[in-house]
Design a protein around this motif. Sequence first.
Motif, mmCIF file in Angstrom:
data_model
loop_
_atom_site.group_PDB
_atom_site.id
_atom_site.type_symbol
_atom_site.label_atom_id
_atom_site.label_comp_id
_atom_site.label_asym_id
_atom_site.label_seq_id
_atom_site.Cartn_x
_atom_site.Cartn_y
_atom_site.Cartn_z
ATOM 1 N N ARG A 151 1.108 -1.136 0.103
ATOM 2 C CA ARG A 151 -0.014 0.148 0.014
ATOM 3 C C ARG A 151 0.875 1.189 -0.189
ATOM 4 N N GLU A 152 1.957 1.391 0.834
ATOM 5 C CA GLU A 152 2.931 2.445 0.876
ATOM 6 C C GLU A 152 3.337 2.729 -0.480
ATOM 7 N N GLN A 153 3.998 1.689 -1.326
ATOM 8 C CA GLN A 153 4.431 1.522 -2.435
ATOM 9 C C GLN A 153 3.406 2.349 -3.563
ATOM 10 N N ARG A 154 2.210 1.803 -3.586
ATOM 11 C CA ARG A 154 1.402 2.355 -4.302
ATOM 12 C C ARG A 154 0.987 3.889 -4.086
ATOM 13 N N GLU A 155 0.976 4.368 -2.725
ATOM 14 C CA GLU A 155 0.778 5.405 -2.446
ATOM 15 C C GLU A 155 1.756 6.416 -3.114
ATOM 16 N N ASN A 156 3.039 5.920 -2.878
ATOM 17 C CA ASN A 156 4.328 6.793 -3.338
ATOM 18 C C ASN A 156 4.103 6.995 -4.852
ATOM 19 N N ARG A 157 3.814 5.754 -5.644
ATOM 20 C CA ARG A 157 3.785 5.885 -6.843
ATOM 21 C C ARG A 157 2.646 6.951 -7.528
ATOM 22 N N HIS A 158 1.761 7.099 -6.830
ATOM 23 C CA HIS A 158 0.575 8.013 -7.124
ATOM 24 C C HIS A 158 1.128 9.311 -6.706
ATOM 25 N N SER A 159 1.822 9.409 -5.656
ATOM 26 C CA SER A 159 2.221 10.822 -5.456
ATOM 27 C C SER A 159 3.141 11.486 -6.476
ATOM 28 N N LYS A 160 3.983 10.599 -7.095
ATOM 29 C CA LYS A 160 4.665 11.123 -8.201
ATOM 30 C C LYS A 160 4.044 11.576 -9.124
ATOM 31 N N GLY A 161 2.666 11.133 -9.448
ATOM 32 C CA GLY A 161 2.060 11.633 -10.501
ATOM 33 C C GLY A 161 2.309 10.766 -11.923
#
Length: 216
Positions: A151-161
């Motif tokens: 979940r943390e990895q997915r959120e990081n990917r989303h935050s990068k845009g």
Amino acid sequence: ETRSAAAKAVSQLGMRAKPLEREVKRALSDERADVRQAAAQSLAQFCISASSAGPGLVRLLEDRDDGVCRAAAEALGRLGGRPSTGTVLALMACLHHEAGDVRKAAIVSLGCLGHPALPALPTLSACSLRDERPDIVEAAQVALRNLGEAREQRENRHSKGCPESKKARDRRGRSASSNSLVSSPESRDKSKKGGKSESAEKKRKKDKKEKKEKKE
């Protein structure tokens, strides 16, 4: 006996038996439980895609034999590719299975599926707190950590845009630059000068009008 021995031999061969994949999938529906179990174990070793072997293994999660259910649950966590929503839901249902080995196999597999298995977090959390078997509690805790990282990895990917959002930001940047040019110091000075000259003209007209009225 022949089918059972053949299925076990295939499971021991591992990837070397991949040319027999079609026959192994057919064995998932065999009338003998040991054949179905061996077939499920073999598919897990083939490393084939979830879309190819998943449906047959999901059906085995409701098998009347606990050993078959466990083997199917274990295999679903080892398949390649993205698991379907149906696979995740079927494994979540196994978390309430009467057999502890089936519950544990389902927990371990969910922990291996990554972010597609995030809906299982609440149920896994309950297992980590309430299951009567310490090894299942430990397996649930490991699965929770794995999914938490996913979940943390997915959120990081989303935050990068994504590329589209970068384009949108570029457009906003260009728009801001053009606005800043319009409201630059030079333009503001010109605006002020224009405003002053206009006020002066009005004042001259007013004075002229007042003088004329006095003469009359």
